[in-house]
Design a protein around this motif. Sequence first.
Motif, PDB file in Angstrom:
ATOM      1  N   ASP A  44       0.838  -1.308  -0.099  1.00 27.15           N
ATOM      2  CA  ASP A  44       0.218  -0.094  -0.045  1.00 27.15           C
ATOM      3  C   ASP A  44       0.716   1.161  -0.046  1.00 27.15           C
ATOM      4  O   ASP A  44       0.340   2.455   0.274  1.00 27.15           O
ATOM      5  CB  ASP A  44      -0.843  -0.062   1.266  1.00 27.15           C
ATOM      6  CG  ASP A  44      -0.209  -0.113   2.594  1.00 27.15           C
ATOM      7  OD1 ASP A  44       1.059  -0.232   2.535  1.00 27.15           O
ATOM      8  OD2 ASP A  44      -0.929  -0.186   3.457  1.00 27.15           O
ATOM      9  N   ARG A 105      -3.682   0.217  -4.672  1.00 22.51           N
ATOM     10  CA  ARG A 105      -4.904   0.517  -3.758  1.00 22.51           C
ATOM     11  C   ARG A 105      -5.920   0.328  -4.573  1.00 22.51           C
ATOM     12  O   ARG A 105      -6.687   1.342  -4.978  1.00 22.51           O
ATOM     13  CB  ARG A 105      -4.350   1.748  -3.008  1.00 22.51           C
ATOM     14  CG  ARG A 105      -3.320   2.014  -2.044  1.00 22.51           C
ATOM     15  CD  ARG A 105      -3.433   3.471  -1.445  1.00 22.51           C
ATOM     16  NE  ARG A 105      -2.156   3.420  -0.658  1.00 22.51           N
ATOM     17  CZ  ARG A 105      -1.820   4.548   0.071  1.00 22.51           C
ATOM     18  NH1 ARG A 105      -2.642   5.538   0.190  1.00 22.51           N
ATOM     19  NH2 ARG A 105      -0.665   4.635   0.831  1.00 22.51           N
ATOM     20  N   ASP A 106      -6.230  -0.864  -4.568  1.00 23.29           N
ATOM     21  CA  ASP A 106      -7.311  -1.329  -5.494  1.00 23.29           C
ATOM     22  C   ASP A 106      -8.896  -0.791  -4.830  1.00 23.29           C
ATOM     23  O   ASP A 106      -9.035  -1.302  -3.544  1.00 23.29           O
ATOM     24  CB  ASP A 106      -7.418  -2.771  -5.886  1.00 23.29           C
ATOM     25  CG  ASP A 106      -5.993  -2.918  -6.847  1.00 23.29           C
ATOM     26  OD1 ASP A 106      -5.544  -2.186  -7.369  1.00 23.29           O
ATOM     27  OD2 ASP A 106      -5.981  -4.254  -7.234  1.00 23.29           O
ATOM     28  N   ARG A 107      -9.675  -0.450  -5.688  1.00 19.86           N
ATOM     29  CA  ARG A 107     -10.997  -0.032  -5.247  1.00 19.86           C
ATOM     30  C   ARG A 107     -11.907  -0.139  -6.554  1.00 19.86           C
ATOM     31  O   ARG A 107     -11.362   0.412  -7.574  1.00 19.86           O
ATOM     32  CB  ARG A 107     -11.363   1.078  -4.464  1.00 19.86           C
ATOM     33  CG  ARG A 107     -10.334   1.391  -3.064  1.00 19.86           C
ATOM     34  CD  ARG A 107     -10.976   0.548  -2.079  1.00 19.86           C
ATOM     35  NE  ARG A 107     -10.467   0.940  -0.705  1.00 19.86           N
ATOM     36  CZ  ARG A 107      -9.157   0.331  -0.271  1.00 19.86           C
ATOM     37  NH1 ARG A 107      -8.548  -0.343  -1.016  1.00 19.86           N
ATOM     38  NH2 ARG A 107      -8.644   0.895   0.582  1.00 19.86           N
ATOM     39  N   ASP A 116      -6.589   7.403  -2.134  1.00 22.75           N
ATOM     40  CA  ASP A 116      -6.024   6.148  -2.933  1.00 22.75           C
ATOM     41  C   ASP A 116      -5.772   6.431  -4.301  1.00 22.75           C
ATOM     42  O   ASP A 116      -4.817   6.014  -4.934  1.00 22.75           O
ATOM     43  CB  ASP A 116      -7.055   5.110  -2.800  1.00 22.75           C
ATOM     44  CG  ASP A 116      -6.992   4.578  -1.514  1.00 22.75           C
ATOM     45  OD1 ASP A 116      -6.140   4.434  -0.661  1.00 22.75           O
ATOM     46  OD2 ASP A 116      -8.210   3.776  -1.024  1.00 22.75           O
TER      47      ASP A 116
END
Length: 305
Positions: A44, A105-107, A116
């Motif tokens: 991260d 920082r996957d979303r 992010d």
Amino acid sequence: MAGLCEGRVVIVTGAGRGLGRAHALAFAAEGARVVVNDLGVGLDGLPGPESPAAQVVREIEALGGEAVAHGGDIATPQGADSLVEAALDAFGRLDTLVNNAGFLRDRMLVNLDEDDWDAVMRVHLKGHFLPLRAAAAWWRAEAKAGRPVAARAVNTSSGAGLLGSVGQGNYSAAKAGVLGLTLVAAAEMGRYGVHVNAIAPAARTRMTERAFAQTMAAPEDGGFDAMAPENVSPLVVWLGADASAGVTGRVFETEGGRITVMEGWRPGPTADRGARWTPAEAGEAAVKLLAAAEPPLPAYGSGPA
């Protein structure tokens, strides 16, 4: 350790682990002196207990090569400038820059907050721009002083930057930006003897082994490990060597034993009426053009088109 890069000085960012480590070791094996950059952060982007850059330097030295560690933040002007200075201080020159550092920082888009977005854009896109700018300034000065320059920069994009990837809007946008930066840098820096290319690798790293665990797993039968990061490094080494003279502004997909030249955006079916369209006419023309066009490849994670 004579080889393809004998006498060259190479910087690799994010070289403490994964692809970067594989690149650094591969360059050293071909005779390069290597600056191993790594901030020592987690997936991260937050600091870890210690940087692994020194360990990679020890690995290179154990093989008979020369290397120095750099622990600066290359997404800051000071860190990027000190990275180039580290090469000049240790080895007196710089020939190749490999921009590799990054994290995830996957979303999904509706859950992707600004922090992010900014963090991923900073490390991947700004972390390419600043070292490239610092290196390019030195190469340009060398060329203007009449000293021969045969410099190489290799940027790291991704299939996510080429096609998009569900749940990775920030990463995909940053990696697409790397492609644009590569094309501009190649066009601007060619006159100074600098070649700039990009790769879109697929390999098992800390960033991929969790998100794509089944795809990235090593074979249990001991067969060819297609996802080993070491498979990507030979192309990177060649692009970073004198041997790649004349190759610039290109993008290569590479994984396992496969190398593909990506051909990018090219004009497809076109209609020109020589006058302004009405919205309805523009729509009718667009439908006809789409029917004649090649269908787009699907974004990663979206399934068939």
